[in-house]
Design an enzyme around this catalytic site. Structure first.
Site, mmCIF file in Angstrom:
data_model
loop_
_atom_site.group_PDB
_atom_site.id
_atom_site.type_symbol
_atom_site.label_atom_id
_atom_site.label_comp_id
_atom_site.label_asym_id
_atom_site.label_seq_id
_atom_site.Cartn_x
_atom_site.Cartn_y
_atom_site.Cartn_z
ATOM 1 N N ASN A 167 0.900 -1.129 0.040
ATOM 2 C CA ASN A 167 0.046 -0.072 0.046
ATOM 3 C C ASN A 167 0.832 1.378 -0.040
ATOM 4 O OD1 ASN A 167 0.562 -0.994 2.763
ATOM 5 N ND2 ASN A 167 -1.085 0.612 3.583
ATOM 6 N N GLU A 198 0.169 4.944 0.499
ATOM 7 C CA GLU A 198 -0.643 6.164 1.302
ATOM 8 C C GLU A 198 -0.274 7.338 0.434
ATOM 9 O OE1 GLU A 198 -2.401 3.857 5.218
ATOM 10 O OE2 GLU A 198 -1.103 5.691 5.394
ATOM 11 N N CYS A 204 -3.891 0.446 -2.966
ATOM 12 C CA CYS A 204 -3.877 -0.798 -2.055
ATOM 13 C C CYS A 204 -2.745 -1.457 -2.675
ATOM 14 C CB CYS A 204 -5.082 -1.455 -1.967
ATOM 15 S SG CYS A 204 -6.551 -0.584 -1.418
ATOM 16 N N GLU A 262 -2.775 -4.687 -3.376
ATOM 17 C CA GLU A 262 -3.259 -5.659 -4.337
ATOM 18 C C GLU A 262 -3.204 -4.955 -5.729
ATOM 19 O OE1 GLU A 262 -4.710 -4.896 -1.392
ATOM 20 O OE2 GLU A 262 -6.145 -6.319 -0.570
ATOM 21 N N CYS A 287 -10.028 -5.028 -0.515
ATOM 22 C CA CYS A 287 -11.115 -4.026 -0.695
ATOM 23 C C CYS A 287 -11.826 -4.257 -1.925
ATOM 24 C CB CYS A 287 -10.886 -2.528 -0.335
ATOM 25 S SG CYS A 287 -10.074 -1.909 -2.042
ATOM 26 N N CYS A 321 -10.291 -3.275 -5.134
ATOM 27 C CA CYS A 321 -9.290 -4.292 -5.542
ATOM 28 C C CYS A 321 -9.915 -5.517 -6.162
ATOM 29 C CB CYS A 321 -8.345 -4.532 -4.328
ATOM 30 S SG CYS A 321 -7.240 -3.376 -4.042
HETATM 31 ZN ZN LIG Z 1 -8.022 -2.275 -2.093
#
Ligand SMILES: [Zn+2]
Length: 128
Positions: free
Chosen positions: A42, A44, A53, A55, A85, A88
């Site tokens: 990830n 940010e 993210c 993934e 999520c 993703c």
């Molecule tokens: Zn995600």
């Protein structure tokens, strides 16, 4: 490749996560059909909305390198197991609706589901 081995790669990957806001570090290890493994973390951002993210980072890296078909993804985090999520799930569904998604608190407690189950009737064009 065994699930545990892929998970260990994801676990090592999250050390490189950039998560100064959430302190929730996530790593993903994506296994391509040809046996290649692509990792992601990830990343940010101070705007929050621009965060990506682990993934999606892994899939973007793989697609950038020419991979299009994937068999498994393992996700590990500083907080234990972490299912992808919704964004993703859709992002991965584009390439591999049958992707095996693996996560767990540690390699001895892994769970796995097909992406088809995690994103039931996901949207996808048929000409892949
Ligand atoms: Zn995600």
């Amino acid at each position: 490749m065994e699930d545990k081995e892929l998970y260990r790669i994801a676990e090592k990957a999250f050390e490189n996560a950039y998560a100064p806001y959430s302190n929730f570090k996530v790593g993903a290890a994506l296994l391509a059909a040809d046996g290649s493994v692509f990792t992601g973390v990830n990343v940010e951002n101070s705007t929050y909305g621009a965060t990506i993210c682990a993934e999606r980072a892994a899939v973007a890296k793989a697609v950038s390198e020419g991979a299009r078909e994937f068999s498994k993804i393992a996700v590990a985090s500083s907080g234990g197991g972490a299912w992808p999520c919704g964004i993703c799930r859709q992002f991965m569904y584009e390439f591999s609706p049958d992707l095996r998604v693996i996560t767990g608190d540690d390699e001895e407690h892994l769970q796995a589901h097909s992406l088809n189950k995690l994103l039931w009737k996901g949207f996808r064009l048929e000409q892949k």
